[in-house]
Design an enzyme around this catalytic site. Structure first.
Site, PDB file in Angstrom:
ATOM      1  N   CYS A   1       0.850  -1.190   0.000  1.00 52.25           N
ATOM      2  CA  CYS A   1       0.000   0.000   0.000  1.00 52.25           C
ATOM      3  C   CYS A   1       0.889   1.244   0.000  1.00 52.25           C
ATOM      4  O   CYS A   1       1.945   1.275   0.629  1.00 52.25           O
ATOM      5  CB  CYS A   1      -0.960  -0.001   1.184  1.00 52.25           C
ATOM      6  SG  CYS A   1      -0.293   0.611   2.717  1.00 52.25           S
ATOM      7  N   GLU A   2       0.438   2.226  -0.764  1.00 53.55           N
ATOM      8  CA  GLU A   2       1.283   3.407  -0.926  1.00 53.55           C
ATOM      9  C   GLU A   2       1.248   4.322   0.299  1.00 53.55           C
ATOM     10  O   GLU A   2       2.022   5.258   0.389  1.00 53.55           O
ATOM     11  CB  GLU A   2       0.881   4.183  -2.182  1.00 53.55           C
ATOM     12  CG  GLU A   2      -0.486   4.819  -2.146  1.00 53.55           C
ATOM     13  CD  GLU A   2      -0.834   5.493  -3.467  1.00 53.55           C
ATOM     14  OE1 GLU A   2      -0.314   5.084  -4.515  1.00 53.55           O
ATOM     15  OE2 GLU A   2      -1.634   6.433  -3.432  1.00 53.55           O
ATOM     16  N   HIS A   3       0.348   4.069   1.233  1.00 54.43           N
ATOM     17  CA  HIS A   3       0.274   4.915   2.425  1.00 54.43           C
ATOM     18  C   HIS A   3       1.215   4.456   3.532  1.00 54.43           C
ATOM     19  O   HIS A   3       1.703   5.262   4.300  1.00 54.43           O
ATOM     20  CB  HIS A   3      -1.160   4.939   2.962  1.00 54.43           C
ATOM     21  CG  HIS A   3      -2.139   5.478   1.961  1.00 54.43           C
ATOM     22  ND1 HIS A   3      -3.385   4.928   1.764  1.00 54.43           N
ATOM     23  CD2 HIS A   3      -2.021   6.495   1.085  1.00 54.43           C
ATOM     24  CE1 HIS A   3      -4.013   5.603   0.806  1.00 54.43           C
ATOM     25  NE2 HIS A   3      -3.209   6.551   0.379  1.00 54.43           N
ATOM     26  N   HIS A   4       1.431   3.135   3.628  1.00 56.73           N
ATOM     27  CA  HIS A   4       2.247   2.616   4.733  1.00 56.73           C
ATOM     28  C   HIS A   4       3.374   1.697   4.270  1.00 56.73           C
ATOM     29  O   HIS A   4       4.164   1.236   5.086  1.00 56.73           O
ATOM     30  CB  HIS A   4       1.354   1.835   5.702  1.00 56.73           C
ATOM     31  CG  HIS A   4       0.163   2.606   6.180  1.00 56.73           C
ATOM     32  ND1 HIS A   4      -1.072   2.525   5.574  1.00 56.73           N
ATOM     33  CD2 HIS A   4       0.036   3.510   7.174  1.00 56.73           C
ATOM     34  CE1 HIS A   4      -1.921   3.329   6.184  1.00 56.73           C
ATOM     35  NE2 HIS A   4      -1.281   3.951   7.156  1.00 56.73           N
TER      36      HIS A   4
ATOM     37  N   GLN B   1      -5.718  -0.074  -3.419  1.00 53.35           N
ATOM     38  CA  GLN B   1      -6.555  -1.117  -4.038  1.00 53.35           C
ATOM     39  C   GLN B   1      -7.437  -0.507  -5.124  1.00 53.35           C
ATOM     40  O   GLN B   1      -7.673  -1.112  -6.175  1.00 53.35           O
ATOM     41  CB  GLN B   1      -7.409  -1.790  -2.965  1.00 53.35           C
ATOM     42  CG  GLN B   1      -8.224  -2.943  -3.529  1.00 53.35           C
ATOM     43  CD  GLN B   1      -8.979  -3.696  -2.463  1.00 53.35           C
ATOM     44  OE1 GLN B   1      -8.564  -3.717  -1.299  1.00 53.35           O
ATOM     45  NE2 GLN B   1     -10.074  -4.327  -2.835  1.00 53.35           N
TER      46      GLN B   1
ATOM     47  N   HIS C   1      -5.616  -5.931   4.042  1.00 51.49           N
ATOM     48  CA  HIS C   1      -4.573  -4.906   4.152  1.00 51.49           C
ATOM     49  C   HIS C   1      -3.891  -5.037   5.510  1.00 51.49           C
ATOM     50  O   HIS C   1      -4.534  -4.878   6.550  1.00 51.49           O
ATOM     51  CB  HIS C   1      -5.189  -3.510   4.022  1.00 51.49           C
ATOM     52  CG  HIS C   1      -5.735  -3.221   2.653  1.00 51.49           C
ATOM     53  ND1 HIS C   1      -5.161  -2.309   1.800  1.00 51.49           N
ATOM     54  CD2 HIS C   1      -6.795  -3.750   1.987  1.00 51.49           C
ATOM     55  CE1 HIS C   1      -5.856  -2.273   0.667  1.00 51.49           C
ATOM     56  NE2 HIS C   1      -6.848  -3.131   0.760  1.00 51.49           N
TER      57      HIS C   1
ATOM     58  N   CYS D   1      -1.890  -3.019   6.827  1.00 53.21           N
ATOM     59  CA  CYS D   1      -1.875  -1.741   7.556  1.00 53.21           C
ATOM     60  C   CYS D   1      -3.143  -1.572   8.384  1.00 53.21           C
ATOM     61  O   CYS D   1      -3.152  -0.868   9.382  1.00 53.21           O
ATOM     62  CB  CYS D   1      -1.678  -0.560   6.605  1.00 53.21           C
ATOM     63  SG  CYS D   1      -2.979  -0.349   5.392  1.00 53.21           S
TER      64      CYS D   1
END
Ligand code: ZN
Length: 194
Positions: free
Chosen positions: A81-84, A122, A150, A152
Site C-alpha cells: 500500500c502506498e500509504h504505509h 486497491q 490490508h 496496515c
C-alpha cells in the site's frame, strides 16, 4: 546493480541498515548482518513493476464470434500500500464479454502482477487493470473486482482483523445484462482469503 529510478541497490541497503540502527538494534550482530542486503533485494523484487510496461503483455486473438462471458478468477496478487508500504494481498477477478478480440489467458495474471509490484491503493490497482483491458480489448462489457486484506489495517491502530476490502468496476453490457453479471459473481464466488 543499479536501478535508474530508485537509485542504487547500495543506498537501499544502507537505508535498511539505518532503520535497524534507529530501532536501537546492532546491525552488526550475527542475525542482522546480512539483513540490509536481503531487505534491499526484497524491495527491489516487490517493486519491480515500475520497470515493466503491462501494455507489452497484451497478446490478442480473434474472438471468432464468441460473445459470451469470459471469467478469469482468483488471480493471486501481493502488493504494497502506498500509504504505509505494508502488504495488501488477495484475489483479482476479471470478467468480460468480447467484441472482436480476446486476450491470451495467461496474460491476465501477468498484468495483475506488474501493476501489483508497485506502490498502490486497491482502488487504483482495480482501475489500472480495468483501463488497460478496456483500452486494448474494447470488450462489450468488462468487470474487474478485487478482494483484499490490508496489513496496515490488520496490524496497526484499530486492528480490524476480520475486515476485507472489495472494489469493483464494471461497464457496458455487464451493467445491463443481469445474467452475465450474476454468472461472473458465481464464477468468482467472491471468497476472501484469510
Ligand atoms: Zn496502508
Amino acid at each position: 546493480m543499479v536501478n535508474s529510478r530508485t537509485g542504487t541497490y547500495d543506498s537501499l541497503e544502507e537505508l535498511a541498515r539505518q532503520v535497524i540502527s534507529l530501532t536501537g538494534e546492532d546491525p552488526n550482530r550475527e542475525g542482522l548482518k546480512e539483513t540490509p542486503k536481503r531487505v534491499a533485494k526484497t524491495y527491489k523484487e516487490l517493486l519491480s513493476g515500475y520497470e515493466m510496461d503491462p501494455s507489452h503483455e497484451i497478446t490478442m486473438f480473434d474472438s471468432n464470434g464468441f460473445n459470451e462471458l469470459v471469467s478469469v478468477t482468483e488471480i493471486d496478487f501481493y502488493s504494497l500500500c502506498e500509504h504505509h508500504m505494508l502488504p495488501f494481498f488477495g484475489k483479482v477477478h476479471i470478467g468480460y464479454v468480447p467484441d472482436k478480440k480476446i486476450l491470451g489467458l495467461s496474460k491476465f495474471s501477468r498484468i495483475v502482477d506488474i501493476y501489483s509490484r508497485r506502490l498502490q491503493t486497491q482502488e487504483n490497482l482495480t482501475k489500472q487493470i480495468f483501463d488497460l483491458l478496456e483500452n486494448k480489448l474494447s470488450p462489450k462489457g468488462l468487470i474487474v473486482s478485487i478482494e483484499a486484506r490490508h496489513l496496515c489495517v490488520r496490524m496497526r491502530g484499530v486492528k480490524e482483523k476480520g475486515s476485507s476490502t472489495k472494489t469493483t468496476i464494471k461497464n457496458g453490457i455487464l451493467l445491463k445484462r443481469r445474467d452475465f453479471a450474476d454468472q461472473f459473481f458465481i464464477d468468482s464466488h467472491l471468497k476472501v482469503i484469510s
